[in-house]
Scaffold this active site. Sequence first.
Site, PDB file in Angstrom:
ATOM      1  N   GLU A 136       0.830  -1.205   0.000  1.00 17.98           N
ATOM      2  CA  GLU A 136       0.000   0.000   0.000  1.00 17.98           C
ATOM      3  C   GLU A 136       0.867   1.259   0.000  1.00 17.98           C
ATOM      4  O   GLU A 136       0.615   2.213  -0.746  1.00 17.98           O
ATOM      5  CB  GLU A 136      -0.921   0.008   1.218  1.00 17.98           C
ATOM      6  N   GLN A 150       4.267  28.727  -6.932  1.00 12.00           N
ATOM      7  CA  GLN A 150       4.977  30.008  -6.803  1.00 12.00           C
ATOM      8  C   GLN A 150       5.556  30.450  -8.144  1.00 12.00           C
ATOM      9  O   GLN A 150       5.491  31.634  -8.505  1.00 12.00           O
ATOM     10  CB  GLN A 150       6.094  29.875  -5.758  1.00 12.00           C
TER      11      GLN A 150
END
Length: 382
Positions: free
Chosen positions: A245, A339
């Site tokens: 997982e 940004q």
Amino acid sequence: MGTASFLKEEHMIFRKAVRSFLEKEIKPHYEKWEKDGLIPRDIWYKLGKEGLLCPWLPEEYGGMGADFGYSFVLIEELERIGSSLVGVPLHNDVVVPYLWHYGNEEQKKRWLPKCATGEAVTAVAMTEPGTGSDLQAIKTTAILDGDSYVLNGSKTFISNGLHGDLFVVVCKTDPKAEPARAGISLLVVDGNSEGFIKGKKLDKVGLRSQDTLELTFEDVRVPKENLLGEAGKGFYYLMEQLQQERLIVAIAAVTAAEVTLDSTLTYVKERKAFGKPVGSFQHNQFTLVELATKGEIGRTFLHSLVKRHMRGEDVVKEVSMAKWWLTDLAKETVSTCVQLHGGYGYMEEYEVARRSRDIPVSAIYAGTNEIMKTIIAKKMGL
């Protein structure tokens, strides 16, 4: 992006087929699903028809008998479209393996073929409102009464909860067991069972179309034949399967980072400021170079782990390292790329804005990054 040595020609052919299917059936609709807040249920049937659900299952159960390399390719291609498709790898490579590894022959014949066709979407109901990372503290109980268990309790943050048909429910069949983990078992519960209440779809910051619910069990009767493996072994079964997982989360994270970086590179080459492309400024170049370098290093490490995982090796420590480091890298990459887009990075029309919402939770689910560091510390003898 480094080449994975474990991928052969057949994996490349599979990738081409997967990408073609996703470009036709999913990509054109994905933004609408994000706005609607839900991926349609019929997509699961289409995925099943294409052989994209549990391709690793043996042919007698509806799969192709494929290796984990096929799952690797599928996880990457789904993530390239969008993180809200995470429910598919969850079904394929997290939940159905519980049925495969711990189910008896009768259970496998009953459930697995439906998992491969999309007729049965699976989910694992582990987290509870008051437990989070402390799995041993779960309060959901399943008390044996004659030929069935009586299930009571609640779960939250359950992915595939709305479309789910089969739920692997983590519960206490012996609430008084000491230590507490010795009383935990796994029950496979039909989503249509009487007393099984699916709550409202949770309103998440990101993964908008990914299906996440709260579940409540009120005296749900579950046939004792639906006990997965042995009673009291559930905690250990969960620990055994967490390596894969967390590896899946790491694969998706590095893919998301790469996709975001690629789209940003295109943007900074075209967008001008002070008469020059944004990407021509040395500070921006260095920033992008650093992200690209970290991504290459991370992917090389990841490929080595996938190869070892495919050989059946125990790489829990290293996978824990990859999970926390690559999800943190994905967060750093997305934040930096927003940004670099300036104000446009905050606009919905740019994919980087969606990624900035979707990525942070990867450092939380499948075990928080703080839990990853705790695991690593134990493996280091600390």
